[in-house]
Write a protein that holds these residues in place. Structure first.
Motif, PDB file in Angstrom:
ATOM      1  N   LEU A  52       0.938  -1.243  -0.008  1.00 24.68           N
ATOM      2  CA  LEU A  52       0.095   0.257  -0.097  1.00 24.68           C
ATOM      3  C   LEU A  52       0.897   1.158   0.083  1.00 24.68           C
ATOM      4  CD1 LEU A  52      -2.687   1.335   0.127  1.00 24.68           C
ATOM      5  CD2 LEU A  52      -2.625   1.069   2.559  1.00 24.68           C
ATOM      6  N   GLY A  53       2.076   1.192   0.548  1.00 22.09           N
ATOM      7  CA  GLY A  53       2.921   2.440   0.848  1.00 22.09           C
ATOM      8  C   GLY A  53       3.613   2.622  -0.363  1.00 22.09           C
ATOM      9  N   ALA A  54       3.820   1.611  -1.190  1.00 21.44           N
ATOM     10  CA  ALA A  54       4.769   1.746  -2.625  1.00 21.44           C
ATOM     11  C   ALA A  54       3.565   2.285  -3.374  1.00 21.44           C
ATOM     12  CB  ALA A  54       5.421   0.394  -2.851  1.00 21.44           C
ATOM     13  N   LEU A  64       2.201  10.754   5.792  1.00 14.96           N
ATOM     14  CA  LEU A  64       2.712  11.133   7.002  1.00 14.96           C
ATOM     15  C   LEU A  64       3.245   9.766   7.711  1.00 14.96           C
ATOM     16  CD1 LEU A  64       0.401  14.015   8.110  1.00 14.96           C
ATOM     17  CD2 LEU A  64       2.670  14.372   7.116  1.00 14.96           C
ATOM     18  N   SER A  65       3.831   9.792   8.998  1.00 18.02           N
ATOM     19  CA  SER A  65       4.179   8.535   9.660  1.00 18.02           C
ATOM     20  C   SER A  65       3.233   7.972  10.249  1.00 18.02           C
ATOM     21  CB  SER A  65       5.192   9.297  10.786  1.00 18.02           C
ATOM     22  OG  SER A  65       5.622   8.074  11.765  1.00 18.02           O
ATOM     23  N   GLY A  66       2.876   6.839  10.056  1.00 19.48           N
ATOM     24  CA  GLY A  66       1.782   6.077  10.497  1.00 19.48           C
ATOM     25  C   GLY A  66       0.463   6.241   9.566  1.00 19.48           C
ATOM     26  N   GLU A  67       0.501   6.801   8.628  1.00 18.05           N
ATOM     27  CA  GLU A  67      -0.754   7.187   7.661  1.00 18.05           C
ATOM     28  C   GLU A  67      -1.065   5.772   7.103  1.00 18.05           C
ATOM     29  OE1 GLU A  67      -2.370  10.274   4.720  1.00 18.05           O
ATOM     30  OE2 GLU A  67      -0.465  10.577   5.680  1.00 18.05           O
ATOM     31  N   ILE A  68       0.033   5.094   6.557  1.00 17.60           N
ATOM     32  CA  ILE A  68      -0.076   3.963   5.896  1.00 17.60           C
ATOM     33  C   ILE A  68      -0.749   2.780   6.490  1.00 17.60           C
ATOM     34  CG2 ILE A  68       0.918   2.259   4.517  1.00 17.60           C
ATOM     35  CD1 ILE A  68       0.664   4.630   2.910  1.00 17.60           C
ATOM     36  N   GLU A  69      -0.230   2.851   7.925  1.00 22.04           N
ATOM     37  CA  GLU A  69      -0.834   1.772   8.842  1.00 22.04           C
ATOM     38  C   GLU A  69      -2.144   1.842   9.183  1.00 22.04           C
ATOM     39  OE1 GLU A  69       1.931   3.349   9.188  1.00 22.04           O
ATOM     40  OE2 GLU A  69       3.655   2.067   9.297  1.00 22.04           O
ATOM     41  N   ASN A  70      -2.395   3.089   9.286  1.00 23.63           N
ATOM     42  CA  ASN A  70      -3.930   3.429   9.532  1.00 23.63           C
ATOM     43  C   ASN A  70      -4.920   3.389   8.303  1.00 23.63           C
ATOM     44  OD1 ASN A  70      -5.861   5.030  11.431  1.00 23.63           O
ATOM     45  ND2 ASN A  70      -6.328   6.461   9.669  1.00 23.63           N
ATOM     46  N   ARG A  71      -4.328   3.707   7.098  1.00 22.59           N
ATOM     47  CA  ARG A  71      -5.235   3.391   5.851  1.00 22.59           C
ATOM     48  C   ARG A  71      -5.449   1.851   5.699  1.00 22.59           C
ATOM     49  NH1 ARG A  71      -2.813   7.790   1.450  1.00 22.59           N
ATOM     50  NH2 ARG A  71      -3.744   9.726   2.528  1.00 22.59           N
ATOM     51  N   GLN A  87     -15.298   5.166   2.067  1.00 18.34           N
ATOM     52  CA  GLN A  87     -14.684   6.397   1.844  1.00 18.34           C
ATOM     53  C   GLN A  87     -13.276   6.401   1.842  1.00 18.34           C
ATOM     54  OE1 GLN A  87     -14.905   8.774   5.556  1.00 18.34           O
ATOM     55  NE2 GLN A  87     -15.721  10.430   4.596  1.00 18.34           N
ATOM     56  N   THR A  88     -12.546   5.316   2.469  1.00 15.39           N
ATOM     57  CA  THR A  88     -11.158   5.293   2.590  1.00 15.39           C
ATOM     58  C   THR A  88     -10.712   5.083   1.005  1.00 15.39           C
ATOM     59  OG1 THR A  88     -11.009   4.517   4.886  1.00 15.39           O
ATOM     60  CG2 THR A  88      -9.166   4.119   3.484  1.00 15.39           C
ATOM     61  N   ARG A  89     -11.290   4.146   0.467  1.00 15.92           N
ATOM     62  CA  ARG A  89     -11.055   3.631  -0.938  1.00 15.92           C
ATOM     63  C   ARG A  89     -11.326   4.809  -1.750  1.00 15.92           C
ATOM     64  NH1 ARG A  89     -14.071  -1.483   0.118  1.00 15.92           N
ATOM     65  NH2 ARG A  89     -12.761  -3.334   0.286  1.00 15.92           N
ATOM     66  N   ARG A  90     -12.417   5.453  -1.768  1.00 16.78           N
ATOM     67  CA  ARG A  90     -12.671   6.639  -2.696  1.00 16.78           C
ATOM     68  C   ARG A  90     -11.486   7.732  -2.569  1.00 16.78           C
ATOM     69  NH1 ARG A  90     -19.298   7.284  -1.601  1.00 16.78           N
ATOM     70  NH2 ARG A  90     -19.395   5.347  -3.252  1.00 16.78           N
ATOM     71  N   ARG A  91     -10.948   7.879  -1.311  1.00 17.75           N
ATOM     72  CA  ARG A  91     -10.085   9.008  -1.245  1.00 17.75           C
ATOM     73  C   ARG A  91      -8.502   8.583  -1.947  1.00 17.75           C
ATOM     74  NH1 ARG A  91     -10.651  10.843   5.211  1.00 17.75           N
ATOM     75  NH2 ARG A  91     -12.635  12.292   4.752  1.00 17.75           N
ATOM     76  N   LEU A  92      -8.364   7.229  -1.597  1.00 14.43           N
ATOM     77  CA  LEU A  92      -7.144   6.757  -2.272  1.00 14.43           C
ATOM     78  C   LEU A  92      -7.241   6.796  -3.803  1.00 14.43           C
ATOM     79  CD1 LEU A  92      -6.302   3.723   0.157  1.00 14.43           C
ATOM     80  CD2 LEU A  92      -5.004   5.781  -0.209  1.00 14.43           C
ATOM     81  N   GLU A  93      -8.501   6.442  -4.331  1.00 13.82           N
ATOM     82  CA  GLU A  93      -8.448   6.293  -5.831  1.00 13.82           C
ATOM     83  C   GLU A  93      -8.477   7.732  -6.093  1.00 13.82           C
ATOM     84  OE1 GLU A  93     -12.161   4.330  -5.927  1.00 13.82           O
ATOM     85  OE2 GLU A  93     -11.717   2.275  -6.116  1.00 13.82           O
ATOM     86  N   ALA A  94      -8.949   8.935  -5.576  1.00 17.55           N
ATOM     87  CA  ALA A  94      -9.063  10.199  -5.925  1.00 17.55           C
ATOM     88  C   ALA A  94      -7.596  10.640  -6.058  1.00 17.55           C
ATOM     89  CB  ALA A  94      -9.984  10.828  -5.110  1.00 17.55           C
ATOM     90  N   ALA A  95      -6.644  10.009  -5.278  1.00 20.04           N
ATOM     91  CA  ALA A  95      -5.330  10.442  -5.304  1.00 20.04           C
ATOM     92  C   ALA A  95      -4.415   9.585  -6.383  1.00 20.04           C
ATOM     93  CB  ALA A  95      -4.669  10.170  -4.053  1.00 20.04           C
ATOM     94  N   VAL A  97      -4.335   6.359  -6.347  1.00 18.14           N
ATOM     95  CA  VAL A  97      -3.947   4.913  -6.241  1.00 18.14           C
ATOM     96  C   VAL A  97      -4.847   3.703  -6.751  1.00 18.14           C
ATOM     97  CG1 VAL A  97      -3.460   3.357  -4.038  1.00 18.14           C
ATOM     98  CG2 VAL A  97      -2.943   5.927  -3.880  1.00 18.14           C
ATOM     99  N   PRO A  98      -4.135   2.711  -7.317  1.00 20.93           N
ATOM    100  CA  PRO A  98      -5.098   1.743  -7.707  1.00 20.93           C
ATOM    101  C   PRO A  98      -5.456   0.824  -6.693  1.00 20.93           C
ATOM    102  CG  PRO A  98      -2.611   1.120  -8.130  1.00 20.93           C
ATOM    103  CD  PRO A  98      -2.849   2.540  -7.679  1.00 20.93           C
ATOM    104  N   VAL A  99      -6.290   1.180  -5.935  1.00 28.31           N
ATOM    105  CA  VAL A  99      -6.937   0.384  -4.648  1.00 28.31           C
ATOM    106  C   VAL A  99      -7.380  -0.904  -4.946  1.00 28.31           C
ATOM    107  CG1 VAL A  99      -8.598   0.372  -2.535  1.00 28.31           C
ATOM    108  CG2 VAL A  99      -7.645   2.582  -3.718  1.00 28.31           C
ATOM    109  N   GLU A 100      -8.017  -1.246  -6.007  1.00 28.13           N
ATOM    110  CA  GLU A 100      -8.340  -2.462  -6.401  1.00 28.13           C
ATOM    111  C   GLU A 100      -7.117  -3.495  -6.590  1.00 28.13           C
ATOM    112  OE1 GLU A 100     -11.305  -4.943  -9.426  1.00 28.13           O
ATOM    113  OE2 GLU A 100     -11.537  -2.904  -9.193  1.00 28.13           O
ATOM    114  N   GLU A 101      -6.214  -3.092  -7.406  1.00 30.87           N
ATOM    115  CA  GLU A 101      -5.007  -3.804  -7.692  1.00 30.87           C
ATOM    116  C   GLU A 101      -4.152  -4.051  -6.630  1.00 30.87           C
ATOM    117  OE1 GLU A 101      -1.010  -3.388 -10.513  1.00 30.87           O
ATOM    118  OE2 GLU A 101      -2.569  -1.787 -10.662  1.00 30.87           O
TER     119      GLU A 101
END
Length: 203
Positions: A52-54, A64-71, A87-95, A97-101
């Motif tokens: 996820l971080g990559a 930020l520090s700890g953000e990946i772990e929380n997501r 909501q988390t998926r949508r925020r990542l997709e908007a940024a 990030v290929p969430v489904e992959e």
């Protein structure tokens, strides 16, 4: 062992998301080299968080520090509501990030075990059968705990000093572990005792 080619799910994730160093990390964490040993479930969580971080960093995000772990927790934890997860998926997709992959690349602890033992050829059980290896691993684990205790104590003292709850000048925190042999009365530094294989009185 930094590079290996394998077709298992972990290997595909390593290649897809450019995690060249993660194999060594998995081995060190499983075998307890310089740190406490981690379970296969902990390693699966660690690996999935690296994926996820990559992906987040590839989308030009700077977590930020700890953000990946929380997501990751919001995406996977059982106590997270479906609404929060969506909501988390949508925020990542908007940024970008290929969430489904990313989610499809997440692995289980069984998959991690297969990767370690069959793809990387690591056998923790074999290493545990060698007394010197066991002593070295436990020495490193104890040293890691000593270092952690020093950090925790230093941080606590520093906070107290800064808030004037503790009168203290510049300081260093030293944590030593001493072993007393009841048979002969000798005292040993725990690291030295482990390095030499025991107390002299037992020879």
């Amino acid at each position: 062992m930094t590079e290996t080619e394998c077709s298992c799910k972990v290997g595909r994730g390593v290649e897809r998301f450019g995690l060249a160093e993660v194999n060594d990390d998995l081995v060190r964490r499983w075998c307890g080299e310089g740190r406490e040993r981690q379970s296969l479930r902990e390693l699966a969580t660690y690996f999935n968080q690296q994926l996820l971080g990559a992906a987040v960093e590839s989308a030009d995000e700077a977590p930020l520090s700890g953000e990946i772990e929380n997501r990751y927790r919001l995406l996977t934890a059982d106590d997270v509501s479906s609404g929060v997860r969506t909501q988390t998926r949508r925020r990542l997709e908007a940024a970008g990030v290929p969430v489904e992959e990313v989610e499809s690349a997440f692995v289980s602890h069984q998959t991690v075990h297969t990767h370690l033992t069959e793809c990387l050829g690591v056998s923790r059980e074999a290493e545990e059968s060698d007394p010197e290896t066991r002593r070295r691993a436990d020495r490193d684990r104890i040293r890691a705990l000593q270092s952690r205790t020093e950090v925790v104590a230093s941080d606590a003292l520093e906070r107290l000093r800064e808030t004037e709850a503790l009168a203290l000048g510049e300081f260093d925190v030293l944590v030593d572990v001493t072993v007393l042999c009841d048979d002969c009365g000798r005292q040993h530094d725990v690291g030295t005792l482990l390095d030499q294989g025991g107390c002299d009185c037992r020879e």
